[in-house]
Design a protein around this motif. Structure first.
Motif, mmCIF file in Angstrom:
data_model
loop_
_atom_site.group_PDB
_atom_site.id
_atom_site.type_symbol
_atom_site.label_atom_id
_atom_site.label_comp_id
_atom_site.label_asym_id
_atom_site.label_seq_id
_atom_site.Cartn_x
_atom_site.Cartn_y
_atom_site.Cartn_z
ATOM 1 N N GLU A 73 0.834 -1.195 0.000
ATOM 2 C CA GLU A 73 0.000 0.000 0.000
ATOM 3 C C GLU A 73 0.873 1.252 0.000
ATOM 4 O O GLU A 73 2.017 1.221 0.463
ATOM 5 C CB GLU A 73 -0.927 0.022 1.221
ATOM 6 N N ARG A 86 -4.695 8.773 4.353
ATOM 7 C CA ARG A 86 -5.249 7.985 3.256
ATOM 8 C C ARG A 86 -4.274 6.859 2.936
ATOM 9 O O ARG A 86 -3.060 7.025 3.033
ATOM 10 C CB ARG A 86 -5.491 8.842 2.011
ATOM 11 N N ASP A 88 -3.896 3.482 0.009
ATOM 12 C CA ASP A 88 -4.428 2.799 -1.167
ATOM 13 C C ASP A 88 -3.612 1.548 -1.469
ATOM 14 O O ASP A 88 -2.372 1.593 -1.473
ATOM 15 C CB ASP A 88 -4.402 3.724 -2.381
ATOM 16 N N THR A 90 -1.820 -1.067 -3.612
ATOM 17 C CA THR A 90 -1.167 -1.004 -4.923
ATOM 18 C C THR A 90 -0.799 -2.374 -5.467
ATOM 19 O O THR A 90 -0.537 -2.510 -6.666
ATOM 20 C CB THR A 90 0.111 -0.151 -4.847
#
Length: 228
Positions: A73, A86, A88, A90
């Motif tokens: 991430e 935040r 995300d 990957t």
């Protein structure tokens, strides 16, 4: 033990699974794919015959099939916060390491990285297989079936299916007089465009079916009967 805390707990030792037996099956990418409908019989939920082309890799070292999943991430940090604001995902990669103990065409082919369809023995029985000077990516369908026989109703099967996998690493091979010669390989799973995933978890067996409700699952037969 606190009576109040004991009332909050929900503990079930019958849900603890062990892979007391198992096998790893490999097929060429041209073989039929597997799903929950083809892997288990209906209505008993027992393990079914595999499609043509799936070969058992045979005996494995005690470690068995080692499945790993790596998630990467990236995070955003902010001036006003000490924790990321935040994150995300990957990458999400599944690998399967198999310590094959049997020396045979399938295990040698995976280890060397060749298509064994054209491999034949000479008239004197000798076989020669060369490592490709230009490696070719050979994709396979790989199925791990682990069996737990601890339930009185029958076996519990925990399966992991990689419909599109290739060998991305090989284990060191020891020719020591005290140990067997192993053909250890590591597969990495990739998304199969037809199946739509890189890996499927499939559970079944009579023992599994007997525990469905207790584990929190509902089955189609109970839901259909309750709605009628």
């Amino acid at each position: 033990m606190s009576t109040a805390f004991a009332a909050l707990q929900d503990l079930h030792n019958e849900f603890i699974r062990k892979a007391k037996n198992g096998s790893v099956f490999v097929a060429a990418s041209s073989a039929a794919t597997i799903n929950e409908s083809t892997l288990f019989t209906s209505p008993a939920g027992e393990i079914a015959t595999l499609p043509a082309g799936y070969a058992d890799l045979g005996y494995l070292a005690d470690a068995g099939a080692a499945c790993a999943r790596s998630i990467s991430e990236t995070s955003v940090t902010s001036w006003q916060s000490v924790s990321p604001t935040r994150s995300d995902r990957t990458a999400d990669t599944t690998t399967l390491t198999v310590p094959c103990q049997e020396t045979k065409l399938t295990t040698i082919g995976l280890y060397v990285g060749v298509d064994t369809a054209a491999v034949t023995a000479a008239t004197n029985g000798v076989v020669r297989i060369d490592t490709p000077s230009v490696p070719v990516d050979l994709y396979h369908r790989v199925l791990v079936v682990s069996e737990d026989t601890s339930h009185s109703a029958g076996s519990v099967y925990i399966c992991r299916y990689l419909p599109n996998a290739k060998v991305t690493d090989i284990a060191q091979q020891s020719h020591d007089k005290g140990d067997e010669i192993q053909w250890g390989v590591t597969f990495t799973g990739f998304v199969d465009s037809a199946v739509g995933t890189a890996e499927s978890y499939i559970f079944g067996g009579p023992g599994w079916k007997a525990l469905l409700a207790d584990m929190g699952f509902s089955d189609s037969s109970s839901s259909s009967s309750s709605s009628s």
